[in-house]
Design a protein around this motif. Structure first.
Motif, PDB file in Angstrom:
ATOM      1  N   TYR A 181       0.299  13.461  -4.812  1.00 50.55           N
ATOM      2  CA  TYR A 181      -0.551  13.734  -3.654  1.00 50.55           C
ATOM      3  C   TYR A 181      -1.988  13.974  -4.098  1.00 50.55           C
ATOM      4  O   TYR A 181      -2.932  13.470  -3.490  1.00 50.55           O
ATOM      5  CB  TYR A 181      -0.026  14.937  -2.873  1.00 50.55           C
ATOM      6  N   GLU A 182      -2.166  14.769  -5.160  1.00 52.60           N
ATOM      7  CA  GLU A 182      -3.514  15.088  -5.643  1.00 52.60           C
ATOM      8  C   GLU A 182      -4.252  13.828  -6.086  1.00 52.60           C
ATOM      9  O   GLU A 182      -5.450  13.677  -5.814  1.00 52.60           O
ATOM     10  CB  GLU A 182      -3.463  16.119  -6.769  1.00 52.60           C
ATOM     11  N   GLU A 183      -3.552  12.929  -6.764  1.00 50.25           N
ATOM     12  CA  GLU A 183      -4.183  11.672  -7.187  1.00 50.25           C
ATOM     13  C   GLU A 183      -4.556  10.813  -5.975  1.00 50.25           C
ATOM     14  O   GLU A 183      -5.638  10.234  -5.928  1.00 50.25           O
ATOM     15  CB  GLU A 183      -3.252  10.879  -8.097  1.00 50.25           C
ATOM     16  N   LEU A 184      -3.658  10.754  -5.006  1.00 51.48           N
ATOM     17  CA  LEU A 184      -3.908   9.981  -3.791  1.00 51.48           C
ATOM     18  C   LEU A 184      -5.096  10.558  -3.025  1.00 51.48           C
ATOM     19  O   LEU A 184      -5.975   9.822  -2.566  1.00 51.48           O
ATOM     20  CB  LEU A 184      -2.659   9.972  -2.909  1.00 51.48           C
ATOM     21  N   LYS A 185      -5.137  11.867  -2.923  1.00 51.00           N
ATOM     22  CA  LYS A 185      -6.242  12.535  -2.234  1.00 51.00           C
ATOM     23  C   LYS A 185      -7.566  12.253  -2.948  1.00 51.00           C
ATOM     24  O   LYS A 185      -8.570  11.922  -2.303  1.00 51.00           O
ATOM     25  CB  LYS A 185      -5.975  14.039  -2.172  1.00 51.00           C
ATOM     26  N   GLU A 186      -7.586  12.375  -4.251  1.00 52.43           N
ATOM     27  CA  GLU A 186      -8.812  12.121  -5.028  1.00 52.43           C
ATOM     28  C   GLU A 186      -9.266  10.672  -4.881  1.00 52.43           C
ATOM     29  O   GLU A 186     -10.459  10.389  -4.724  1.00 52.43           O
ATOM     30  CB  GLU A 186      -8.593  12.466  -6.504  1.00 52.43           C
ATOM     31  N   GLU A 187      -8.329   9.750  -4.897  1.00 51.37           N
ATOM     32  CA  GLU A 187      -8.641   8.332  -4.709  1.00 51.37           C
ATOM     33  C   GLU A 187      -9.256   8.102  -3.326  1.00 51.37           C
ATOM     34  O   GLU A 187     -10.238   7.379  -3.173  1.00 51.37           O
ATOM     35  CB  GLU A 187      -7.361   7.507  -4.878  1.00 51.37           C
ATOM     36  N   HIS A 188      -8.670   8.734  -2.329  1.00 55.25           N
ATOM     37  CA  HIS A 188      -9.182   8.622  -0.963  1.00 55.25           C
ATOM     38  C   HIS A 188     -10.610   9.173  -0.870  1.00 55.25           C
ATOM     39  O   HIS A 188     -11.494   8.546  -0.281  1.00 55.25           O
ATOM     40  CB  HIS A 188      -8.267   9.372   0.003  1.00 55.25           C
ATOM     41  N   ILE A 189     -10.846  10.326  -1.465  1.00 54.96           N
ATOM     42  CA  ILE A 189     -12.176  10.934  -1.432  1.00 54.96           C
ATOM     43  C   ILE A 189     -13.188  10.009  -2.100  1.00 54.96           C
ATOM     44  O   ILE A 189     -14.279   9.787  -1.568  1.00 54.96           O
ATOM     45  CB  ILE A 189     -12.155  12.329  -2.089  1.00 54.96           C
ATOM     46  N   ASN A 229       0.828  -1.216   0.000  1.00 47.66           N
ATOM     47  CA  ASN A 229       0.000   0.000   0.000  1.00 47.66           C
ATOM     48  C   ASN A 229       0.857   1.260   0.000  1.00 47.66           C
ATOM     49  O   ASN A 229       0.553   2.233  -0.689  1.00 47.66           O
ATOM     50  CB  ASN A 229      -0.948   0.000   1.197  1.00 47.66           C
ATOM     51  N   LEU A 230       1.932   1.270   0.771  1.00 53.88           N
ATOM     52  CA  LEU A 230       2.825   2.419   0.816  1.00 53.88           C
ATOM     53  C   LEU A 230       3.497   2.634  -0.537  1.00 53.88           C
ATOM     54  O   LEU A 230       3.591   3.767  -1.015  1.00 53.88           O
ATOM     55  CB  LEU A 230       3.872   2.236   1.917  1.00 53.88           C
ATOM     56  N   SER A 231       3.940   1.565  -1.163  1.00 55.65           N
ATOM     57  CA  SER A 231       4.569   1.680  -2.487  1.00 55.65           C
ATOM     58  C   SER A 231       3.592   2.253  -3.505  1.00 55.65           C
ATOM     59  O   SER A 231       3.952   3.113  -4.315  1.00 55.65           O
ATOM     60  CB  SER A 231       5.060   0.313  -2.962  1.00 55.65           C
ATOM     61  N   LYS A 232       2.349   1.771  -3.457  1.00 57.84           N
ATOM     62  CA  LYS A 232       1.333   2.289  -4.381  1.00 57.84           C
ATOM     63  C   LYS A 232       1.094   3.770  -4.128  1.00 57.84           C
ATOM     64  O   LYS A 232       1.033   4.564  -5.065  1.00 57.84           O
ATOM     65  CB  LYS A 232       0.032   1.512  -4.212  1.00 57.84           C
ATOM     66  N   ALA A 233       0.954   4.152  -2.848  1.00 53.47           N
ATOM     67  CA  ALA A 233       0.691   5.543  -2.507  1.00 53.47           C
ATOM     68  C   ALA A 233       1.839   6.443  -2.939  1.00 53.47           C
ATOM     69  O   ALA A 233       1.615   7.565  -3.398  1.00 53.47           O
ATOM     70  CB  ALA A 233       0.449   5.677  -1.004  1.00 53.47           C
ATOM     71  N   MET A 234       3.057   5.964  -2.808  1.00 52.67           N
ATOM     72  CA  MET A 234       4.221   6.780  -3.157  1.00 52.67           C
ATOM     73  C   MET A 234       4.439   6.869  -4.667  1.00 52.67           C
ATOM     74  O   MET A 234       5.188   7.715  -5.131  1.00 52.67           O
ATOM     75  CB  MET A 234       5.468   6.222  -2.469  1.00 52.67           C
TER      76      MET A 234
END
Length: 69
Positions: free
Chosen positions: A21-29, A12-17
């Motif tokens: 940040y914007e893509e990660l934030k949008e995915e989280h939302i 999960n950390l490798s995927k997030a990195m």
């Protein structure tokens, strides 16, 4: 079990990195939006505390509890 959790965290950390940040934030939302949009909340009447006390006084049990502390 502990080792599997460690590996899953690393994946999960490798995927997030690997994404911005914007893509990660949008995915989280997108992942959690359905949880946050389950309830609608609306106040029919919004009053300041002094106005609420004048209008409801002793008939408002919640106000009595708040004042009694």
């Amino acid at each position: 079990m502990l080792y599997e959790s460690f590996i899953l965290n690393e994946v999960n950390l490798s995927k997030a990195m690997s994404i911005s940040y914007e893509e990660l934030k949008e995915e989280h939302i997108q992942d959690y939006q359905h949880l946050f949009k389950r309830v609608e909340f609306s106040l029919e009447e919004v009053l300041d505390t002094d106005e609420r006390v004048k209008k409801y006084s002793a008939s408002d049990l919640e106000m009595i509890e708040a004042v009694d502390g």
